[in-house]
Design an enzyme around this catalytic site. Sequence first.
Site, PDB file in Angstrom:
ATOM      1  N   HIS A   1       4.925  13.287   9.215  1.00 52.82           N
ATOM      2  CA  HIS A   1       3.514  13.245   8.801  1.00 52.82           C
ATOM      3  C   HIS A   1       3.389  12.458   7.495  1.00 52.82           C
ATOM      4  CE1 HIS A   1      -0.363  14.502   7.134  1.00 52.82           C
ATOM      5  NE2 HIS A   1       0.279  15.013   6.087  1.00 52.82           N
TER       6      HIS A   1
ATOM      7  N   ASP B   1      -8.020 -18.965   2.718  1.00 50.03           N
ATOM      8  CA  ASP B   1      -7.180 -18.019   3.447  1.00 50.03           C
ATOM      9  C   ASP B   1      -6.122 -17.520   2.477  1.00 50.03           C
ATOM     10  OD1 ASP B   1      -5.531 -16.661   5.396  1.00 50.03           O
ATOM     11  OD2 ASP B   1      -6.448 -17.937   6.927  1.00 50.03           O
TER      12      ASP B   1
ATOM     13  N   TRP C   1       9.892  13.864   3.349  1.00 49.15           N
ATOM     14  CA  TRP C   1       9.765  12.400   3.218  1.00 49.15           C
ATOM     15  C   TRP C   1      10.622  11.879   2.082  1.00 49.15           C
ATOM     16  CZ3 TRP C   1       7.543   9.102  -0.590  1.00 49.15           C
ATOM     17  CH2 TRP C   1       7.026   9.750  -1.702  1.00 49.15           C
TER      18      TRP C   1
ATOM     19  N   SER D   1       8.061  -5.577   5.179  1.00 50.45           N
ATOM     20  CA  SER D   1       6.693  -5.985   5.454  1.00 50.45           C
ATOM     21  C   SER D   1       5.835  -5.907   4.197  1.00 50.45           C
ATOM     22  CB  SER D   1       6.131  -5.105   6.570  1.00 50.45           C
ATOM     23  OG  SER D   1       4.746  -5.003   6.477  1.00 50.45           O
TER      24      SER D   1
ATOM     25  N   HIS E   1       7.585   7.468  -7.966  1.00 56.09           N
ATOM     26  CA  HIS E   1       6.380   7.594  -8.768  1.00 56.09           C
ATOM     27  C   HIS E   1       5.551   6.319  -8.762  1.00 56.09           C
ATOM     28  CE1 HIS E   1       3.440   9.559 -11.090  1.00 56.09           C
ATOM     29  NE2 HIS E   1       3.309   8.385 -11.683  1.00 56.09           N
TER      30      HIS E   1
ATOM     31  N   GLU F   1       5.376   4.393  -6.438  1.00 57.92           N
ATOM     32  CA  GLU F   1       4.797   4.421  -5.096  1.00 57.92           C
ATOM     33  C   GLU F   1       3.491   5.205  -5.057  1.00 57.92           C
ATOM     34  OE1 GLU F   1       5.382   2.970  -2.277  1.00 57.92           O
ATOM     35  OE2 GLU F   1       4.078   4.174  -0.988  1.00 57.92           O
TER      36      GLU F   1
ATOM     37  N   TYR G   1       1.375   5.405  -7.259  1.00 60.10           N
ATOM     38  CA  TYR G   1       0.328   4.554  -7.817  1.00 60.10           C
ATOM     39  C   TYR G   1       0.005   3.394  -6.897  1.00 60.10           C
ATOM     40  CZ  TYR G   1      -0.135   7.517 -11.717  1.00 60.10           C
ATOM     41  OH  TYR G   1      -0.414   8.617 -12.458  1.00 60.10           O
TER      42      TYR G   1
ATOM     43  N   SER H   1     -14.172   0.734  -8.011  1.00 60.31           N
ATOM     44  CA  SER H   1     -14.722  -0.028  -9.136  1.00 60.31           C
ATOM     45  C   SER H   1     -15.712  -1.079  -8.678  1.00 60.31           C
ATOM     46  CB  SER H   1     -13.609  -0.727  -9.914  1.00 60.31           C
ATOM     47  OG  SER H   1     -12.707   0.218 -10.393  1.00 60.31           O
TER      48      SER H   1
ATOM     49  N   HIS I   1       9.479  13.745 -13.788  1.00 59.59           N
ATOM     50  CA  HIS I   1       8.636  14.931 -13.602  1.00 59.59           C
ATOM     51  C   HIS I   1       8.740  15.496 -12.188  1.00 59.59           C
ATOM     52  CE1 HIS I   1       5.067  12.033 -12.742  1.00 59.59           C
ATOM     53  NE2 HIS I   1       5.594  12.407 -11.595  1.00 59.59           N
TER      54      HIS I   1
ATOM     55  N   THR J   1      -5.612   6.750 -17.114  1.00 58.65           N
ATOM     56  CA  THR J   1      -6.342   7.247 -15.952  1.00 58.65           C
ATOM     57  C   THR J   1      -7.692   7.797 -16.397  1.00 58.65           C
ATOM     58  OG1 THR J   1      -4.188   7.886 -15.090  1.00 58.65           O
ATOM     59  CG2 THR J   1      -6.110   8.609 -13.849  1.00 58.65           C
TER      60      THR J   1
ATOM     61  N   LYS K   1     -10.248   5.161 -17.006  1.00 58.97           N
ATOM     62  CA  LYS K   1     -10.906   4.685 -15.790  1.00 58.97           C
ATOM     63  C   LYS K   1     -11.999   5.648 -15.353  1.00 58.97           C
ATOM     64  CE  LYS K   1      -8.812   2.143 -12.983  1.00 58.97           C
ATOM     65  NZ  LYS K   1      -8.412   0.743 -13.106  1.00 58.97           N
TER      66      LYS K   1
ATOM     67  N   ARG L   1       6.696  25.303  -0.286  1.00 60.58           N
ATOM     68  CA  ARG L   1       6.231  24.285   0.647  1.00 60.58           C
ATOM     69  C   ARG L   1       7.296  24.067   1.716  1.00 60.58           C
ATOM     70  NH1 ARG L   1       7.032  18.637  -2.775  1.00 60.58           N
ATOM     71  NH2 ARG L   1       6.367  17.677  -0.838  1.00 60.58           N
TER      72      ARG L   1
END
Lengths: 538, 203
Positions: free
Chosen positions: A89, A118, A154, A181, A265, A267, A269, A280, A314, A340, A343, A462
């Site tokens: 999943h 293009d 995962w 890819s 980590h 990843e 982001y 935005s 972390h 963050t 933003k 979990r």
Amino acid sequence: MSTAITPTHDHAYQGAHDARDHHDDHGPGNWTRIFTTTNHKDIGSMYLWFSLFMFFVGGSMALLIRAELFQPGLQFVQPEVFNSLTTVHALIMIFGAVMPAFTGFANWLIPMQIGAADMAFPRMNNWSFWLMIPAAILLFASFFVPGGAAASGWTLYPPLSIQGGIGLDMTILAIHILGASSIMGSINIITTLLNMRAPGMTLMKMPMFCWTWLITAYLMIAVMPVLAGAITMLLTDRHFGTSFFNAAGGGDPTMFMHIFWFFGHPEVYILILPAFGIVSQIIPTFARKPLFGYASMVYATASIAMLSFIVWGHHMFTVGMPAAGQLFFMYATMLIAVPTGVKIFNWIATMWRGSLSFETPMLFCIGFLCMFTLGGFSGLVLAIVPVDITLHNTYYVVAHFHYVLFPGAIWGLMAGVYFWLPKFTGRMYNETLGKWHFWLSAISFNITFFPQHFLGLAGMPRRIPDYALQFAEWNMVSSIGAFILGFSQLLFVWNVVSCIRSGEKAKAKQWEGADSLEWTHLPSPVPYHTFEIAPVIK
Amino acid sequence: MGAGRIRFYFIQVFGQFFVKDNARSLQVQHTNRIMLFKLLLIVPVMLIFCASLVPLYRQICKVLGITATRSMAANTQVDASRFIAVDFVANLNTNFAWNFAPVEKHVDIHPGEKMTVNYRVTNTLPYATTGRAVPSFAPIEGGLYFNKIECFCFSNQTMQAGETRDMPVTFYVNTNIPKEIGAIALSYTFFNVTEASDGAKKL
Ligand code: HEM
Ligand SMILES: [Cu+2]
């Protein structure tokens, strides 16, 4: 952004174009062109359809998980299958749904937003799409081989990932292909953004979506090879007698965690920055005000990306790291909350005193803002070492990352689809249905994931198929929410399909506040070839 | 033909295998290809970085001394300022034909320090026997500060005919032990409990 447009004739280009492009110039019509097309709009659509499909495959797995957790005890699946379901999943949602969907938007939008004809490398573009298909097949097929699909989570931690059967090898291969890819996609995007902008389109005039993608693409090129390296070492540990992570041969499983999260980590982001870009662009449109603090948005995105390389610890506060390490990772993690926060405040400031209207894309963006912020806060809670030591590996973590990923990445994408669908298809979606989709999603998302905070705080681990009786009530609530959430997404498919087939005609500038080139310079639907003559941006 | 020219042709010819360019001009096409190779270069660089993390990680941990982290922390529980003399004694209950004696008869340890000593036991009987050791201390208050973590006296010990075995006692002396106690004698007496334990088994 200015609106003045002056066609320029670049003769070298015109000549080159005629010679090179005629063979894939036959436009829409023949479906077999999906194999050979190098048109960014075709490829963008293929990416988006692929990820929509994967979203439902991954979602079905999630519903099986929640069905099993509806009550304590084992009802539907065996623990081994349950573990495979949580693993696949996550892999499907991350690598098959969210990342390709962002790439799909990148393909559609980036050339139009910077006034290019293009992508820089259209043939490589076609490659990066088609590579995903064998990877997806490998992932699905791994469920049917002896030993079943990867069941290590995962994160593929050893020793579980060293012990698994051939399904794990297939998963590793699939991740390798998907990584290749994404690297190709990223190279394409960076080159397009840096080299192919129309005259006058300076970097600091680019729409935020382009900026966030530029930064994300660099992140991807930097960390995908690290993941590839880590899983290659896993593979050699499994089959060629090395002991990088195999404790039996003197290897160190903790080292895998370090390498994995050095990728992992950044990843997360990668999974959120392009959504920041989409939001935005949508919020200023429906606030009818320019984005507040454009430059600070660019710098905040860049700082988030850079900081994301030094916070991986972390995820592993509990492995027995020295206190100095824990403190470093704790403060570094909290530091990320600063850009963050910049933003978040900029988005709020953009809406402040704007002439707001609440069409579906805007609703999804506001949902994004509220829920993503909540997820950021639970992230901050987890960043506190002594708290994380009790909450690590509990449902609290599950709640945290679903709050940042579902309203963050998925709603960002949904907002984007509703926002740009009129541009892509020339037809309007059904606004009422869109609002239903939003409200059902927003309510059921919270029913599903808010109780998981309680479960985590109460100590429910979990990745378990069964649980102690005291967790029964909230699990039941969560499962009910999950089914409503899952089935409300069908409204989205219905809306998209009926929009394409029979939606009302959309205007060239469907949203009066939109100001990027695809709205100001191009009709709806956009023609198959756009900006063959570069616009000049003043 | 200069080096720059060679580079230009290399990129043009080699790049053709990878890409069909969509550039507006030959210049852009050329810069695109240069960019392609530059970006592709990041991939092996990061792969090498990843592989070098393995030795690097070990080295960094070694240099910073963070191999076993918390368990390495100094034990502040040991009172290094004084020693306790501990003597080990072995007794046999009457008619119990075992050989039973401490391997080390004496140790000096700091309060708080963990220690393991062994008693050697031999069953000289021609059949299996079960014994139970019962400890006692002198002085008696010494026993209050003598903490056994693991001891053969915690359970019955069955010895086969002629068997010899070393039986460990792991213990520490509590740091609260009063100043006046400088020595403790620990004495074990083995009792024959074969019948009692066989009876229990039959039940
Ligand atoms: C203020 C921002 C954030 C902070 C402080 C933060 C902090 C954390 C911490 C400390 C953990 C580890 C919890 C544990 O395993 O014990 C964690 C896990 C996670 N976070 Fe965040 N996070 C933030 C934002 C995000 C964002 C934006 C995303 C993705 C879009 C994200 C996705 C995840 C995921 C997927 C995990 C779980 C990984 C796993 O173990 O499978 N987080 N976060
Ligand atoms: Cu993280």
